[in-house]
Design an enzyme around this catalytic site. Sequence first.
Site, PDB file in Angstrom:
ATOM      1  N   HIS A  63       0.709  -1.379  -0.420  1.00 15.29           N
ATOM      2  CA  HIS A  63       0.023   0.955  -0.061  1.00 15.29           C
ATOM      3  C   HIS A  63       0.735   1.072  -0.187  1.00 15.29           C
ATOM      4  CE1 HIS A  63      -3.347  -2.474   1.018  1.00 15.29           C
ATOM      5  NE2 HIS A  63      -2.569  -3.256   1.953  1.00 15.29           N
ATOM      6  N   HIS A 180      -8.794 -10.547  -0.789  1.00 12.84           N
ATOM      7  CA  HIS A 180      -8.717 -10.242   0.653  1.00 12.84           C
ATOM      8  C   HIS A 180      -9.835 -11.200   1.506  1.00 12.84           C
ATOM      9  CE1 HIS A 180      -8.006  -8.039   4.832  1.00 12.84           C
ATOM     10  NE2 HIS A 180      -9.338  -8.870   4.929  1.00 12.84           N
ATOM     11  N   ASP A 307       2.359  -6.526   2.703  1.00 13.95           N
ATOM     12  CA  ASP A 307       1.333  -5.693   3.185  1.00 13.95           C
ATOM     13  C   ASP A 307       1.654  -4.466   3.658  1.00 13.95           C
ATOM     14  OD1 ASP A 307      -0.676  -5.385   2.987  1.00 13.95           O
ATOM     15  OD2 ASP A 307      -2.203  -6.601   5.214  1.00 13.95           O
ATOM     16  N   PHE A 325      -4.939   0.319  10.619  1.00 17.84           N
ATOM     17  CA  PHE A 325      -4.389  -1.422  10.314  1.00 17.84           C
ATOM     18  C   PHE A 325      -3.432  -1.260   9.878  1.00 17.84           C
ATOM     19  CE2 PHE A 325      -9.164  -2.214  10.309  1.00 17.84           C
ATOM     20  CZ  PHE A 325      -9.215  -3.135  12.123  1.00 17.84           C
ATOM     21  N   GLY A 326      -2.190  -2.759  10.160  1.00 21.78           N
ATOM     22  CA  GLY A 326      -1.092  -2.780   9.277  1.00 21.78           C
ATOM     23  C   GLY A 326       0.174  -2.802   9.465  1.00 21.78           C
TER      24      GLY A 326
HETATM   25 ZN   LIG Z   1      -5.547  -7.658   2.476  1.00 24.47          ZN
END
Ligand SMILES: [Zn+2]
Length: 431
Positions: A63, A180, A307, A325-326
């Site tokens: 991302h 996903h 990710d 998130f992440g």
């Molecule tokens: Zn995802």
Amino acid sequence: MKTTCIKNGRVIDPANNRNEILDIFIEDGKIKKIDKNITDKADEVLDATGYIVTPGLIDLQVHFREPGREDRETIETGSKAAIAGGITSVVTMPNTNPVADNQAVINHILKRAKELNLINVFPTGAITVGQKGERIAEMWEMVQCGAVAITEDGFDVQDEGVLLNAMKYAATHDILIMSHCECENLSQHCGMHEGWTSTQMGLAGSPGISEDLAVLKNIYLARESGCRLHLLHNSTQGAVEAIRDAKKRGMKKLTAEVSVQHFALTDEVALGYNTNAKMYPPIRSQKHVDVIIEAIKDDTIDCFTTDHAPHIEPDKICAFEHAAFGSVGVETSFAVANTYLAEAGHIPIEKVISKMTIEPARIIQIDKGTLTVGAEADIAVFDLTKKWTVNAQAGQSKGKNCIFDGYDLVGKAVHTMVKGDLKMKDEQIMV
Ligand SMILES: [Zn+2]
């Protein structure tokens, strides 16, 4: 015509079954020669003695936040971070702002990546308009522009009718769908795996069954439609069992990945409300991690991704429930895979490299991931023995939210070359 010679490195190129000490001669952006003791005069000679030389790594899930959230990451900073990790090609997810659900956004990403000339950036387009899960986006048009796959990542298309229609359309045009997998009615969206750790923390967890059922749904819909399906960041026992069964039944168009944090860590890393451990899907318990590692060994899992999900500090330095998130990951993914799989004795280094080069290249059908003579010279040189401690603040990514911050890892990229240009030399970014 610029020439470079990488000398005396251990060339590990799984696509060509190669693992020996060789020289690589690069001319005009391509691999011209691979042999012992090449004596041709080169403009630049890199001594790779004691290092391994591999195809540049390919990461199918990042991302980079551009367009829309350039405060979190840009294509430029994300690319530099990738270079630091030995990654030369990335696939960007469509949950930008605006969403990559049309040709304009795909074109913007490709144009920006071309202007920067750092790494190969392969965008994806969303399955539905605005990622709302309702109306199918202009899939074919986006693929014509250069999208390598269509995916709703960041979300999962909940309506089976919409997803089946999209898959049928994809099958007709041989478009790759990346899913996903999450049943939203079962998921608590809290970034924690449902189990003893989430209970201790007083948080509602997302159960593994939420992912298991969504994986089964996607597999059956893909079988019904005949489309190519790649399952993103699998993390549960049920998911890998379903994938293994489907592959055994001959579902050749099905591929699957795991993000490196899902085989390296367990949900206990979130204890103390470590928001960098909050991710989607959540980091699971040891039982799931053990099953994932077995699935890597038997090739149920085809490849590794990061990710890579950069965030600004206010989105992570906050209550766990409110945190984003992440985790960022492109600067650490090779070291994590080397440390937790090869060094830990689970799989040989050749297999780690295969799952980060030729296997992801095959999934998105790009002519990369090998050191074949004539191929574009995307090359990474790693010091496999280098022990280092991750310092997220010193990283190239704008996002400092790294779940591996402070971890001791083994293996580090030394030089990174993209299409014959050295983008990192002696761990220094050259751009
Ligand atoms: Zn995802």
